[in-house]
Design a protein around this motif. Structure first.
Motif, PDB file in Angstrom:
ATOM      1  N   MET A 107     -38.242  45.508 116.385  1.00 30.35           N
ATOM      2  CA  MET A 107     -38.176  46.353 115.186  1.00 30.35           C
ATOM      3  C   MET A 107     -36.807  47.039 115.064  1.00 30.35           C
ATOM      4  O   MET A 107     -36.269  47.178 113.950  1.00 30.35           O
ATOM      5  N   MET A 108     -36.241  47.456 116.179  1.00 28.85           N
ATOM      6  CA  MET A 108     -34.918  48.077 116.118  1.00 28.85           C
ATOM      7  C   MET A 108     -33.879  47.086 115.600  1.00 28.85           C
ATOM      8  O   MET A 108     -33.000  47.452 114.802  1.00 28.85           O
ATOM      9  N   GLY A 109     -33.959  45.828 116.046  1.00 28.85           N
ATOM     10  CA  GLY A 109     -33.031  44.821 115.542  1.00 28.85           C
ATOM     11  C   GLY A 109     -33.213  44.550 114.064  1.00 28.85           C
ATOM     12  O   GLY A 109     -32.230  44.433 113.317  1.00 28.85           O
ATOM     13  N   ALA A 110     -34.483  44.468 113.615  1.00 30.84           N
ATOM     14  CA  ALA A 110     -34.751  44.196 112.205  1.00 30.84           C
ATOM     15  C   ALA A 110     -34.268  45.352 111.321  1.00 30.84           C
ATOM     16  O   ALA A 110     -33.625  45.133 110.271  1.00 30.84           O
ATOM     17  N   PHE A 111     -34.540  46.588 111.728  1.00 32.28           N
ATOM     18  CA  PHE A 111     -34.095  47.739 110.944  1.00 32.28           C
ATOM     19  C   PHE A 111     -32.573  47.858 110.959  1.00 32.28           C
ATOM     20  O   PHE A 111     -31.962  48.286 109.980  1.00 32.28           O
ATOM     21  N   SER A 112     -31.942  47.493 112.094  1.00 29.96           N
ATOM     22  CA  SER A 112     -30.489  47.549 112.169  1.00 29.96           C
ATOM     23  C   SER A 112     -29.856  46.528 111.229  1.00 29.96           C
ATOM     24  O   SER A 112     -28.783  46.782 110.655  1.00 29.96           O
ATOM     25  N   MET A 113     -30.502  45.384 111.062  1.00 28.17           N
ATOM     26  CA  MET A 113     -30.008  44.405 110.096  1.00 28.17           C
ATOM     27  C   MET A 113     -30.090  44.977 108.676  1.00 28.17           C
ATOM     28  O   MET A 113     -29.188  44.770 107.852  1.00 28.17           O
ATOM     29  N   TYR A 114     -31.156  45.715 108.392  1.00 31.41           N
ATOM     30  CA  TYR A 114     -31.301  46.313 107.052  1.00 31.41           C
ATOM     31  C   TYR A 114     -30.232  47.379 106.809  1.00 31.41           C
ATOM     32  O   TYR A 114     -29.559  47.370 105.766  1.00 31.41           O
ATOM     33  N   THR A 115     -30.058  48.302 107.760  1.00 31.32           N
ATOM     34  CA  THR A 115     -29.049  49.347 107.557  1.00 31.32           C
ATOM     35  C   THR A 115     -27.636  48.761 107.599  1.00 31.32           C
ATOM     36  O   THR A 115     -26.735  49.261 106.919  1.00 31.32           O
ATOM     37  N   GLY A 116     -27.423  47.711 108.405  1.00 29.10           N
ATOM     38  CA  GLY A 116     -26.128  47.040 108.389  1.00 29.10           C
ATOM     39  C   GLY A 116     -25.833  46.412 107.047  1.00 29.10           C
ATOM     40  O   GLY A 116     -24.685  46.378 106.587  1.00 29.10           O
ATOM     41  N   PHE A 117     -26.896  45.902 106.399  1.00 27.24           N
ATOM     42  CA  PHE A 117     -26.743  45.367 105.042  1.00 27.24           C
ATOM     43  C   PHE A 117     -26.396  46.481 104.067  1.00 27.24           C
ATOM     44  O   PHE A 117     -25.585  46.296 103.145  1.00 27.24           O
ATOM     45  N   LEU A 118     -26.982  47.687 104.282  1.00 25.58           N
ATOM     46  CA  LEU A 118     -26.643  48.829 103.436  1.00 25.58           C
ATOM     47  C   LEU A 118     -25.207  49.279 103.665  1.00 25.58           C
ATOM     48  O   LEU A 118     -24.467  49.562 102.713  1.00 25.58           O
ATOM     49  N   TYR A 119     -24.803  49.352 104.953  1.00 23.12           N
ATOM     50  CA  TYR A 119     -23.437  49.771 105.274  1.00 23.12           C
ATOM     51  C   TYR A 119     -22.411  48.681 104.965  1.00 23.12           C
ATOM     52  O   TYR A 119     -21.213  48.940 105.007  1.00 23.12           O
ATOM     53  N   ASN A 120     -22.891  47.452 104.737  1.00 18.34           N
ATOM     54  CA  ASN A 120     -22.022  46.292 104.506  1.00 18.34           C
ATOM     55  C   ASN A 120     -21.123  46.067 105.726  1.00 18.34           C
ATOM     56  O   ASN A 120     -19.901  45.911 105.612  1.00 18.34           O
ATOM     57  N   ASP A 121     -21.761  46.043 106.910  1.00 16.68           N
ATOM     58  CA  ASP A 121     -21.059  45.822 108.168  1.00 16.68           C
ATOM     59  C   ASP A 121     -21.660  44.619 108.872  1.00 16.68           C
ATOM     60  O   ASP A 121     -22.861  44.605 109.179  1.00 16.68           O
ATOM     61  N   VAL A 122     -20.835  43.597 109.127  1.00 20.85           N
ATOM     62  CA  VAL A 122     -21.230  42.438 109.924  1.00 20.85           C
ATOM     63  C   VAL A 122     -20.167  42.272 110.996  1.00 20.85           C
ATOM     64  O   VAL A 122     -19.088  41.727 110.730  1.00 20.85           O
ATOM     65  N   PHE A 123     -20.446  42.774 112.185  1.00 20.76           N
ATOM     66  CA  PHE A 123     -19.459  42.793 113.266  1.00 20.76           C
ATOM     67  C   PHE A 123     -18.190  43.510 112.813  1.00 20.76           C
ATOM     68  O   PHE A 123     -17.071  43.072 113.097  1.00 20.76           O
ATOM     69  N   SER A 124     -18.377  44.598 112.054  1.00 17.70           N
ATOM     70  CA  SER A 124     -17.311  45.471 111.515  1.00 17.70           C
ATOM     71  C   SER A 124     -16.570  44.837 110.337  1.00 17.70           C
ATOM     72  O   SER A 124     -15.602  45.418 109.832  1.00 17.70           O
ATOM     73  N   ILE A 125     -16.996  43.659 109.881  1.00 17.53           N
ATOM     74  CA  ILE A 125     -16.354  42.995 108.749  1.00 17.53           C
ATOM     75  C   ILE A 125     -17.206  43.198 107.504  1.00 17.53           C
ATOM     76  O   ILE A 125     -18.432  43.064 107.546  1.00 17.53           O
ATOM     77  N   SER A 126     -16.562  43.530 106.391  1.00 15.67           N
ATOM     78  CA  SER A 126     -17.260  43.740 105.133  1.00 15.67           C
ATOM     79  C   SER A 126     -17.482  42.404 104.426  1.00 15.67           C
ATOM     80  O   SER A 126     -16.608  41.532 104.434  1.00 15.67           O
ATOM     81  N   MET A 127     -18.652  42.233 103.837  1.00 11.88           N
ATOM     82  CA  MET A 127     -19.003  41.001 103.125  1.00 11.88           C
ATOM     83  C   MET A 127     -19.246  41.311 101.647  1.00 11.88           C
ATOM     84  O   MET A 127     -19.840  42.330 101.303  1.00 11.88           O
ATOM     85  N   THR A 128     -18.812  40.405 100.787  1.00 13.47           N
ATOM     86  CA  THR A 128     -19.025  40.575  99.348  1.00 13.47           C
ATOM     87  C   THR A 128     -20.291  39.833  98.962  1.00 13.47           C
ATOM     88  O   THR A 128     -20.287  38.649  98.628  1.00 13.47           O
ATOM     89  N   TRP A 129     -21.395  40.546  99.037  1.00 15.60           N
ATOM     90  CA  TRP A 129     -22.685  39.923  98.710  1.00 15.60           C
ATOM     91  C   TRP A 129     -22.868  39.843  97.187  1.00 15.60           C
ATOM     92  O   TRP A 129     -23.462  38.886  96.694  1.00 15.60           O
ATOM     93  N   PHE A 130     -22.403  40.893  96.496  1.00 15.41           N
ATOM     94  CA  PHE A 130     -22.550  40.949  95.037  1.00 15.41           C
ATOM     95  C   PHE A 130     -21.173  41.262  94.414  1.00 15.41           C
ATOM     96  O   PHE A 130     -20.186  41.455  95.131  1.00 15.41           O
ATOM     97  N   LYS A 131     -21.150  41.299  93.121  1.00 12.04           N
ATOM     98  CA  LYS A 131     -19.899  41.597  92.423  1.00 12.04           C
ATOM     99  C   LYS A 131     -19.523  43.052  92.647  1.00 12.04           C
ATOM    100  O   LYS A 131     -20.346  43.953  92.513  1.00 12.04           O
ATOM    101  N   SER A 132     -18.247  43.276  92.971  1.00 17.03           N
ATOM    102  CA  SER A 132     -17.779  44.620  93.263  1.00 17.03           C
ATOM    103  C   SER A 132     -17.805  45.492  92.002  1.00 17.03           C
ATOM    104  O   SER A 132     -17.603  45.009  90.883  1.00 17.03           O
TER     105      SER A 132
END
Length: 826
Positions: free
Chosen positions: A472-497
């Motif tokens: 559960m900690m891993g799953a929730f961390s993936m959700y908050t990481g998606f909110l913070y837009n952090d993937v190994f400290s790299i920002s991803m453009t999921w949607f239009k800026s």
């Protein structure tokens, strides 16, 4: 019996209702009854013989007999470990299929007799093996002494060594011209060779010649029961008195002395004799060890089953010793707590046993006392029992580590299932790191049956036990990481800026983006790499931490209202909950609303500077009614009202409950005084019930007005101060989230991030090496170490900040007698 069953009520929001029962069990079927109840695992037996010494209870002889059998089994296991023979363990599920009923008394006696026979047999073989090994080592040492000293003996001349110079002594002795009375030979541990030389040199003042030779093969030491390095030695001297002194010194240093014939023919005869004896002893030793190993291997297949059987039998007698034994009726009287919903299961078990032993030919005494169960009405505090499964068990254990919930109060473990991983994820928000953690936990979950049957060390067992928490900690961390837009400290453009840069700019000129829309979900990637990104994320996460803390504490505080309603305590609602809620919401609830309101205003569009909420909160107390930067209309009046309301709540918290106590009664009994029992119709049963329950009555305690007042003063001070300190404590969510993001960014830029600029084959190799370094450091530092730190901080927020708002934690854990608890404990 009806086949349709009612669904069992939940016992996770609050503990299950418990019932105190009294069982009357005839002695003839006592073991079978206790065994059946143990297989059911629903009865927590009470000790009705607290005033009786443990060594004077009825079934202490049976327990001692089984203790001796367990001692014998431990001896067998130790001998297996010496021979590197692994005990073949039987899993609990397989054992239950094999052992469905209790052993008969004759089978139990046979098991004990077999254990004694096996102990005698293995002891005999072990002692014979040790004796033969000692004899073999003695012959080998004698053999090594003969080999090492054979070069010194060729002649039979014995001049006076003392009259010769040291050089002449050495030359003469090395030539072999000595008599048997001039030397001593033996074997000594290598660690004591230098000590022997120093002692002999000081005692004999140099009137000797010592020669040592290292023995390549390790020799068995009888005292330490281990193989050690040894040296053979030859000591040349003169005079029987000196030689006798040398022997005593050698023996005091654990040296073994051997006779060596000075004549060459005699030494040849000695060698041949020792070789023959050594061959015979070695053959017998090998046969003895082979027989012993065969016995132990055959024993290893059944020992674990026997051991589990003896453990269960011993536990049955231990439970029987908790019961009151009626000599006249030949029956046992037991008391225990049972979940109210499971009373029917226990009754069915008792009915089945009674019907089984009431059949003709069952061997039961027809005139024995009938078995039945009584429900006892009592004001004694029952134990706390929460129903858990493999998913909720770890969360419940985490809360129980802080304190067991008071009987029937709201269970903190239920809410923790959602809030704990979420609080962790706020501090650990990274989509990549969360995915690694989720993947590791998913591996444990998918292979839980296989891993559960393995032997695990302490660290791995903790990870396996908490596998669903980590998942559960891993799953929730993936959700908050998606909110913070952090993937190994790299920002991803999921949607239009939602931000756009100007089409042209001059070199060296600062560039400011303009907003063209709203990013669909989470943090806009346009903030990544900007000069004010850290300032923006700091402000955002700090305020978010305050909001999360306020929500967490508020809903936790509402649980105190749920408890008060359940226990029908209106004074706690009026005197504690309502003023406490107004105090907390009037200050920190107001601050949270202001944070959200400030976010909703476009301060640039209206052309006003955004007011500082920290200064606003400080001035609210230090300068009531004075507003430097207006946030909304009538702000001064609202803040003065909220401040007055908070001040009024303090004396309400302090006085309402003590004054209510003073008004209603001057004293009351805080602890239960005596159990009221549902007795049977006969006077004899009434006397029996009275004897069983009055012998351990709890003493009365009177609570005075001063006690209530002091307790409420402490509660008021603690609550008011904690509202401030606990709210500030949630800033750790912001601090650890910032630290995790910055550390991840630094690790990326210093490893794989800087490797992409190198080209060619060397660049490819460099990228490969840097990626390996980055991955290892990411797992070890960011996932494991940072994850552990965030988990401990989330645990503290639940134990201190949230649970203190409603949780008493004064309960007693429900520990029923069950086979699982008996067989699992080491």
């Amino acid at each position: 019996m009806s086949t349709s069953q009612e669904p069992e009520p939940e016992a996770i929001f609050r503990s299950a209702e418990m019932t105190l029962v009294q069982l009357y069990i005839p002695t003839e079927i006592a073991r079978e009854t206790i065994y059946s109840l143990g297989s059911l695992g629903l009865v927590e037996f009470r000790d009705l013989n607290k005033k009786v010494n443990q060594f004077q209870r009825t079934f202490v002889d049976e327990i001692r007999k089984l203790d001796n059998v367990e001692r014998q089994y431990r001896y067998f296991q130790s001998e297996m470990e010496k021979k590197s023979i692994e005990l073949q363990e039987v899993f609990l599920s397989d054992y239950k299929l094999q052992q469905k009923s209790i052993l008969s008394t004759s089978s139990l006696d046979e098991l004990s007799a077999n254990a004694q026979l096996l102990e005698d047999r293995i002891t005999q073989l072990t002692e014979a093996s040790e004796s033969l090994l000692t004899r073999q080592m003695d012959l080998k040492q004698h053999q090594q002494v003969l080999i090492a000293t054979d070069d010194y003996f060729n002649k039979s001349v014995a001049p006076d060594l003392i009259d010769m110079s040291e050089t002449a002594q050495a030359e003469f002795l090395e030539s072999g011209a000595v008599q048997s009375s001039n030397f001593i030979t033996g074997v000594i541990p290598r660690s004591k060779v230098q000590l022997l030389q120093r002692i002999l040199w000081r005692v004999l003042r140099g009137n000797l010649f010592l020669k040592t030779t290292e023995i390549e093969q390790k020799m068995f030491d009888v005292k330490s029961k281990t193989f050690v390095d040894k040296n053979s030695f030859v000591i040349f001297s003169h005079g029987e008195v000196i030689l006798s002194r040398i022997r005593k010194i050698c023996e005091s240093l654990d040296a073994d002395l051997y006779f060596v014939d000075p004549e060459a023919s005699g030494r040849v005869t000695q060698k041949a004799d020792i070789n023959n004896k050594l061959t015979d002893v070695t053959t017998v030793l090998e046969n003895t060890d082979r027989t012993l190993e065969t016995e132990l291997r055959a024993l290893s297949a059944d020992l674990d089953v026997w051991w589990k059987t003896v453990k269960l039998e011993k536990s049955v007698y231990s439970i029987m010793n908790l019961c009151y034994y009626d000599q006249g009726r030949k029956c046992l009287t037991a008391e225990g707590w049972i979940p109210t919903f499971d009373l029917k299961k226990v009754q069915n078990i008792l009915i089945d046993i009674s019907s089984k032993f009431s059949e003709p030919g069952s061997g039961a005494n027809e005139s024995s006392f009938p078995m039945f169960m009584n429900i006892i009405e009592t004001n004694r505090t029952p134990p706390t029992y929460h129903k858990v499964n493999k998913f909720t068990a770890a969360y419940q254990a985490m809360c129980d580590a802080y304190g067991v919930a008071t009987y029937r109060e709201v269970n903190a473990g239920l809410a923790t299932i959602a809030t704990f991983p979420f609080m962790f994820a706020i501090m650990f928000g990274d989509l990549g790191h969360g995915f690694l953690m989720f993947l590791a936990a998913l591996t444990l979950v998918l292979n839980e049956k296989k891993i559960g049957s393995m032997k695990r060390d302490e660290i791995f067992d903790m990870a396996y036990t908490g596998r669903y928490i980590v998942l559960m900690m891993g799953a929730f961390s993936m959700y908050t990481g998606f909110l913070y837009n952090d993937v190994f400290s790299i920002s991803m453009t999921w949607f239009k800026s939602g931000w756009a840069w100007p089409s042209s700019w001059k070199e060296g000129e600062s560039i400011a983006g303009h907003q063209v829309g709203v990013y669909a979900f989470g943090l806009d990637p346009a903030w990544h790499g900007t000069e004010n990104s850290l300032l923006f994320s700091n402000s955002y996460k700090m305020k978010l931490s305050i909001l999360m803390g306020f929500i967490h504490m508020s809903y936790s505080y509402v649980f105190s209202l749920v408890n008060a309603l359940h226990f029908q305590s209106m004074v706690d609602i009026i005197g504690n909950f309502i003023p406490g809620l107004l105090f907390m919401q009037g200050i920190f609830g107001y601050l949270s609303i202001c944070i959200v309101y400030k976010w909703c205003i476009d301060w640039i569009k209206i052309g006003k500077p955004a007011p500082s909420l920290l200064n606003m909160l400080i001035n609210m107390f230090l300068a009531p009614g004075q507003i430097d930067e207006v946030l909304y209309p009538y702000q001064a009046q609202v803040q003065v009202f909220l401040l007055l309301m908070a001040l009024v709540c303090v004396p309400c918290l302090l006085l309402i409950k003590p004054l209510w106590f003073k008004h209603t009664h001057n004293k009351y009994v805080a602890l239960p005084t005596e159990e009221s029992l549902t007795a049977s119709s006969s006077d004899e049963n009434n006397n029996l019930l009275s004897h069983l329950n009055l012998e351990d009555d709890e003493e009365k305690e009177e609570v005075q007005f001063g006690d209530v007042m002091i307790n409420q003063v402490i509660h008021t001070i603690e609550f008011c101060l904690n509202c401030v300190s606990h709210t500030a404590s949630y800033l750790r969510l912001w601090a650890l989230s910032l630290a995790h993001a910055q550390l991840s960014s630094v690790l990326w830029s210093m490893t794989i991030g800087g490797a992409f600029g190198v080209t060619g084959f060397g660049g490819s190799l460099f990228v490969f090496v840097m990626f390996a370094m980055w991955f290892v450091l990411t797992v070890c530092i960011l996932v494991v170490m940072e994850g552990t730190s965030a988990m401990l901080h989330a645990l503290r927020l639940h134990w201190v900040e949230a649970m203190s708002k409603f949780f008493e934690g004064e309960g007693i854990a429900y520990e029923p007698y069950s086979f699982e608890s008996v067989l699992i404990e080491e």
